[in-house]
Design a protein around this motif. Sequence first.
Motif, mmCIF file in Angstrom:
data_model
loop_
_atom_site.group_PDB
_atom_site.id
_atom_site.type_symbol
_atom_site.label_atom_id
_atom_site.label_comp_id
_atom_site.label_asym_id
_atom_site.label_seq_id
_atom_site.Cartn_x
_atom_site.Cartn_y
_atom_site.Cartn_z
ATOM 1 N N ALA A 237 3.960 -0.799 9.305
ATOM 2 C CA ALA A 237 3.286 -1.601 8.282
ATOM 3 C C ALA A 237 1.851 -1.098 8.230
ATOM 4 N N MET A 238 1.461 -0.538 7.104
ATOM 5 C CA MET A 238 0.102 0.003 6.962
ATOM 6 C C MET A 238 -0.422 -0.265 5.571
ATOM 7 N N GLY A 239 -1.684 -0.653 5.530
ATOM 8 C CA GLY A 239 -2.334 -0.860 4.251
ATOM 9 C C GLY A 239 -3.018 -2.204 4.165
ATOM 10 N N THR A 240 -3.269 -2.630 2.946
ATOM 11 C CA THR A 240 -3.924 -3.907 2.676
ATOM 12 C C THR A 240 -2.870 -4.963 2.408
ATOM 13 N N TRP A 241 -2.975 -6.074 3.103
ATOM 14 C CA TRP A 241 -2.082 -7.208 2.901
ATOM 15 C C TRP A 241 -2.888 -8.301 2.213
ATOM 16 N N LYS A 242 -2.419 -8.746 1.056
ATOM 17 C CA LYS A 242 -3.116 -9.797 0.309
ATOM 18 C C LYS A 242 -2.411 -11.118 0.520
ATOM 19 N N SER A 243 -3.212 -12.158 0.756
ATOM 20 C CA SER A 243 -2.673 -13.503 0.938
ATOM 21 C C SER A 243 -3.684 -14.511 0.420
ATOM 22 N N ALA A 244 -3.343 -15.783 0.520
ATOM 23 C CA ALA A 244 -4.244 -16.851 0.108
ATOM 24 C C ALA A 244 -5.469 -16.925 1.019
ATOM 25 N N PHE A 245 -5.387 -16.349 2.219
ATOM 26 C CA PHE A 245 -6.478 -16.383 3.179
ATOM 27 C C PHE A 245 -7.446 -15.220 3.012
ATOM 28 N N GLY A 246 -7.135 -14.284 2.129
ATOM 29 C CA GLY A 246 -7.957 -13.100 1.937
ATOM 30 C C GLY A 246 -7.135 -11.856 2.161
ATOM 31 N N GLU A 247 -7.824 -10.743 2.282
ATOM 32 C CA GLU A 247 -7.138 -9.471 2.494
ATOM 33 C C GLU A 247 -7.269 -9.042 3.946
ATOM 34 N N ASP A 248 -6.170 -8.528 4.497
ATOM 35 C CA ASP A 248 -6.140 -8.001 5.858
ATOM 36 C C ASP A 248 -5.822 -6.519 5.798
ATOM 37 N N PHE A 249 -6.404 -5.745 6.719
ATOM 38 C CA PHE A 249 -5.974 -4.361 6.863
ATOM 39 C C PHE A 249 -5.037 -4.314 8.051
ATOM 40 N N VAL A 250 -3.883 -3.682 7.842
ATOM 41 C CA VAL A 250 -2.837 -3.646 8.847
ATOM 42 C C VAL A 250 -2.463 -2.196 9.136
ATOM 43 N N ALA A 251 -2.368 -1.859 10.422
ATOM 44 C CA ALA A 251 -1.853 -0.556 10.861
ATOM 45 C C ALA A 251 -0.992 -0.820 12.091
ATOM 46 N N ILE A 252 0.273 -1.144 11.849
ATOM 47 C CA ILE A 252 1.207 -1.504 12.917
ATOM 48 C C ILE A 252 2.309 -0.461 12.990
ATOM 49 N N ARG A 253 2.596 -0.039 14.208
ATOM 50 C CA ARG A 253 3.725 0.871 14.449
ATOM 51 C C ARG A 253 4.627 0.274 15.505
#
Length: 144
Positions: A64-80
């Motif tokens: 999972a990599m990239g920007t995750w958008k939600s009601a709480f704001g945007e998160d940057f994710v880099a999970i392997r």
Amino acid sequence: MVTLLLDSTQLEVVLSPVERALSFRRRNIAVPREQIVRVQRTDDAWTWLRGVPNPGTYLPVAVAMGTWKSAFGEDFVAIRRRHPSVVIDLDGHDEYARLVLTTRHGVALLRALQLDDVADEPEDVAVLAKPAKPRVKRPVVAPA
């Protein structure tokens, strides 16, 4: 896994070319130290995902990599896979509210962020970690 560089003013998340492609980012992520609110380690970063990838890459339990958008704001994710990770909560950052990063240097990052005297030049977080002493196996002698 991303490379983390920490100096007296900022934490920089350095992305490899593959991570840049999967996360749809052209630049590294720089976070001023004063914007870091909390850092915590986790063994299962997948439970920290919130929202949907936009833009990003998502293959369940693989990457999972990239920007995750939600009601709480945007998160940057880099999970392997299911490797140890860190969750970094931010306050006042231009782009992100949280970073979720797979790294084997989570303990070193926690230690480094608590230091009062930090070098002016960026250092790799892995260098800040003190290597553990190797465990010596002693032969077991059975009583006669």
